[in-house]
Design an enzyme around this catalytic site. Structure first.
Site, PDB file in Angstrom:
ATOM      1  N   PHE A 220       0.867  -1.185   0.000  1.00 41.67           N
ATOM      2  CA  PHE A 220       0.000   0.000   0.000  1.00 41.67           C
ATOM      3  C   PHE A 220       0.908   1.241   0.000  1.00 41.67           C
ATOM      4  O   PHE A 220       0.835   2.098   0.869  1.00 41.67           O
ATOM      5  CB  PHE A 220      -0.942   0.033   1.216  1.00 41.67           C
ATOM      6  CG  PHE A 220      -1.734  -1.242   1.413  1.00 41.67           C
ATOM      7  CD1 PHE A 220      -2.933  -1.439   0.744  1.00 41.67           C
ATOM      8  CD2 PHE A 220      -1.275  -2.234   2.263  1.00 41.67           C
ATOM      9  CE1 PHE A 220      -3.669  -2.610   0.929  1.00 41.67           C
ATOM     10  CE2 PHE A 220      -2.005  -3.410   2.458  1.00 41.67           C
ATOM     11  CZ  PHE A 220      -3.208  -3.598   1.795  1.00 41.67           C
TER      12      PHE A 220
ATOM     13  N   ASP B 208       0.567  -0.621   5.186  1.00 41.93           N
ATOM     14  CA  ASP B 208      -0.134   0.630   5.501  1.00 41.93           C
ATOM     15  C   ASP B 208      -1.412   0.736   4.673  1.00 41.93           C
ATOM     16  O   ASP B 208      -1.511   1.569   3.762  1.00 41.93           O
ATOM     17  CB  ASP B 208       0.795   1.823   5.240  1.00 41.93           C
ATOM     18  CG  ASP B 208       0.120   3.157   5.567  1.00 41.93           C
ATOM     19  OD1 ASP B 208      -0.833   3.163   6.373  1.00 41.93           O
ATOM     20  OD2 ASP B 208       0.548   4.182   5.005  1.00 41.93           O
TER      21      ASP B 208
ATOM     22  N   ALA C  93      -2.750  -5.840  -2.873  1.00 44.88           N
ATOM     23  CA  ALA C  93      -1.699  -6.260  -1.939  1.00 44.88           C
ATOM     24  C   ALA C  93      -1.958  -7.678  -1.404  1.00 44.88           C
ATOM     25  O   ALA C  93      -1.029  -8.466  -1.253  1.00 44.88           O
ATOM     26  CB  ALA C  93      -1.602  -5.264  -0.791  1.00 44.88           C
TER      27      ALA C  93
ATOM     28  N   CYS D  94      -5.176   3.228   9.905  1.00 42.31           N
ATOM     29  CA  CYS D  94      -5.664   4.598  10.012  1.00 42.31           C
ATOM     30  C   CYS D  94      -7.175   4.625  10.235  1.00 42.31           C
ATOM     31  O   CYS D  94      -7.826   5.641  10.021  1.00 42.31           O
ATOM     32  CB  CYS D  94      -5.270   5.424   8.790  1.00 42.31           C
ATOM     33  SG  CYS D  94      -5.866   4.742   7.250  1.00 42.31           S
TER      34      CYS D  94
ATOM     35  N   ASP E 227       0.996  -1.344  -4.921  1.00 43.50           N
ATOM     36  CA  ASP E 227      -0.212  -0.529  -4.744  1.00 43.50           C
ATOM     37  C   ASP E 227      -1.190  -0.866  -5.873  1.00 43.50           C
ATOM     38  O   ASP E 227      -0.780  -1.309  -6.946  1.00 43.50           O
ATOM     39  CB  ASP E 227       0.121   0.973  -4.770  1.00 43.50           C
ATOM     40  CG  ASP E 227      -0.952   1.813  -4.080  1.00 43.50           C
ATOM     41  OD1 ASP E 227      -0.749   2.194  -2.897  1.00 43.50           O
ATOM     42  OD2 ASP E 227      -2.000   2.078  -4.713  1.00 43.50           O
TER      43      ASP E 227
HETATM   44  N1  SAH Z   1       1.811   4.214   2.635  1.00 42.08           N
HETATM   45  C1  SAH Z   1       1.349   5.378   1.932  1.00 42.08           C
HETATM   46  C2  SAH Z   1      -0.114   5.673   2.141  1.00 42.08           C
HETATM   47  C3  SAH Z   1      -1.020   4.511   1.813  1.00 42.08           C
HETATM   48  S1  SAH Z   1      -2.673   4.958   1.597  1.00 42.08           S
HETATM   49  C4  SAH Z   1       2.176   6.574   2.354  1.00 42.08           C
HETATM   50  O1  SAH Z   1       2.755   6.536   3.434  1.00 42.08           O
HETATM   51  O2  SAH Z   1       2.226   7.545   1.603  1.00 42.08           O
HETATM   52  C5  SAH Z   1      -3.337   3.481   1.049  1.00 42.08           C
HETATM   53  C6  SAH Z   1      -2.945   3.064  -0.364  1.00 42.08           C
HETATM   54  O3  SAH Z   1      -3.495   1.767  -0.579  1.00 42.08           O
HETATM   55  C7  SAH Z   1      -3.457   3.942  -1.485  1.00 42.08           C
HETATM   56  O4  SAH Z   1      -2.365   4.341  -2.282  1.00 42.08           O
HETATM   57  C8  SAH Z   1      -4.373   3.020  -2.311  1.00 42.08           C
HETATM   58  O5  SAH Z   1      -4.220   3.221  -3.703  1.00 42.08           O
HETATM   59  C9  SAH Z   1      -3.848   1.658  -1.940  1.00 42.08           C
HETATM   60  N2  SAH Z   1      -4.792   0.519  -2.006  1.00 42.08           N
HETATM   61  C10 SAH Z   1      -6.094   0.479  -1.670  1.00 42.08           C
HETATM   62  N3  SAH Z   1      -6.553  -0.794  -1.751  1.00 42.08           N
HETATM   63  C11 SAH Z   1      -5.491  -1.567  -2.118  1.00 42.08           C
HETATM   64  C12 SAH Z   1      -5.303  -2.963  -2.352  1.00 42.08           C
HETATM   65  N4  SAH Z   1      -6.308  -3.824  -2.198  1.00 42.08           N
HETATM   66  N5  SAH Z   1      -4.090  -3.401  -2.684  1.00 42.08           N
HETATM   67  C13 SAH Z   1      -3.045  -2.541  -2.838  1.00 42.08           C
HETATM   68  N6  SAH Z   1      -3.174  -1.213  -2.638  1.00 42.08           N
HETATM   69  C14 SAH Z   1      -4.374  -0.733  -2.290  1.00 42.08           C
END
Ligand code: SAH
Length: 389
Positions: free
Chosen positions: A224, A293, A273, A333, A245
């Site tokens: 993520f 995350d 993910a 979060c 991501d």
């Molecule tokens: N770690 C990042 C913030 C993550 S926010 C930082 O510190 O900047 C959560 C992220 O998860 C987003 O970019 C979103 O696109 C992604 N996301 C949402 N569902 C997901 C999934 N099932 N698998 C992978 N990524 C995902």
């Protein structure tokens, strides 16, 4: 002011206000008088005891958002004073970055208002009818206190719909560049002001990115990853970083950021993910450092149980990939999932896969996103650093 509209709330709401909660729910409202959308009202109980003033919402479940100091008018002077105090606090706690949150709603006693700063550019969100109605005063106060090159509104958040407010974005002052550069902990981040998630970056993770850099080594996995907050910070101390991501634009931005920082050891993998982690388990891939995350799995309290299962699942998969003495940095979060909940699901995941973990550090949102002591919901970000024994 004597002609201020009076709104009456029940005893439960009065007790909650007295115990420091900044919100009143519609179900606790006795009588809204002739209050109109976004107006400042005086809050009383059924016996005419006064509880201060609040912004009134005509449509949200959160019908009142308390204002500090019996504020009867949210004018430029009011915002100037509070924004100045918010900025002065940031000047004490924020270091090594030109980008941070200047105003964090409840925590700055400005419920419904977010102001993020990216160098000389500001991005605001007015997430309640009251703050939205005061937008012109807010812009004026921000110009006076912070003298920004531009002010942009990213009022496209879904929560605006609960307030009956339209989802819009655009420039409120100056000229908003399409892209700008944030300098955080010596790294360059290119930020897409118009389309990035949140206001462009997850600034609440800023201090956790730096903490992650201090643990990261060997082969690292950033699940993520968004535009690479963790990945870029870890890359400087790792042999390689794999960033996963489901958003292609986020990964494209990450690749761009990697180049801008001359980091050649980051690979991006587009996909879910959960699936990617499963594939790694099947192919017996292992990592020294893993960051998890995810987005908020529990957006409402009703989603809590499902969210706990999802947190367990994703952490279980990650733990299966973690080498001995490896570090897992895992985050939530979701405001409806407490740190204790997160510990419990990780412990349960660790027992399921036979890993023995020690807690190295318990972290939270960066200090420019303070927690309001009497509103535990404002402690929304949990970041736990664990070591596999
Ligand atoms: N770690 C990042 C913030 C993550 S926010 C930082 O510190 O900047 C959560 C992220 O998860 C987003 O970019 C979103 O696109 C992604 N996301 C949402 N569902 C997901 C999934 N099932 N698998 C992978 N990524 C995902």
């Amino acid at each position: 002011m004597s002609n201020i509209t009076e709104v009456r709330v029940n005893r439960r709401a009065a007790e909650r206000i007295s115990s420091g909660r900044p919100w009143v729910y519609r179900s606790d409202l006795i009588n809204a008088g002739d209050a109109v959308a976004g107006q400042v009202v005086r809050v009383l109980d059924g016996r005419n005891n006064r509880y201060g003033c609040a912004h009134y919402s005509s449509s949200s479940e959160i019908v009142l958002r308390m204002l500090p100091f019996e504020t009867a008018i949210t004018d430029v002077g009011f915002f100037r004073r509070l924004i100045r105090r918010a900025q002065e606090f940031r000047e004490k706690v924020v270091a090594n970055t030109d980008s941070y949150r200047v105003v964090f709603a409840e925590a700055d006693f400005l419920t419904g208002l977010i102001v993020d700063r990216y160098g000389p550019h500001l991005v605001i969100q007015t997430l309640s009818q009251g703050m939205d109605a005061a937008k012109a005063a807010i812009v004026e106060a921000l110009r006076e206190v912070l003298n920004p090159d531009s002010i942009t509104e990213r009022n496209d958040a879904a929560t605006r719909e609960k307030e009956g407010l339209e989802r819009i974005s655009g420039t409120l002052h100056g000229e908003t560049p399409d892209y700008l550069e944030a300098k955080i902990n010596g790294l360059r981040f290119i930020v897409n002001l118009a389309e990035g998630q949140k206001t462009g970056l997850f600034l609440d993770q800023r201090e956790n990115w730096q903490a992650a850099a201090s643990y990261a080594r060997g082969e690292a996995l950033d699940c993520f990853s968004y535009t690479g907050g963790f990945a870029l910070h870890m890359a400087r101390g790792c042999d390689s970083v794999t960033a996963v991501d489901s958003s292609k634009p986020a990964l494209a931005q990450l690749a761009y950021n990697a180049k801008a920082n001359n980091l050649e050891n980051i690979q991006t993998r587009h996909g879910k993910a959960f699936d990617m982690l499963k594939q790694y388990v099947l192919s017996r891939r292992e990592f020294d450092t893993i960051v998890v995350d995810p987005p908020a799995f529990a957006k409402t309290s009703r989603q809590r149980e499902d969210a706990l299962r999802a947190y367990k699942d994703v952490n279980l998969r990650a733990l299966k990939l973690l080498k001995r003495d490896g570090i897992l940095i895992t985050c939530s979060c979701s405001q409806h999932v407490s740190e204790a909940d997160l510990f419990e699901v990780i412990a349960s995941a660790a027992l399921d896969c036979g890993s023995r973990l020690t807690v190295v550090e318990r972290r939270t949102q960066a200090r420019d996103h303070p927690i309001l002591l009497t509103a535990p919901e404002t402690h929304y970000l949990k970041c736990i650093v664990l070591r596999a024994f």
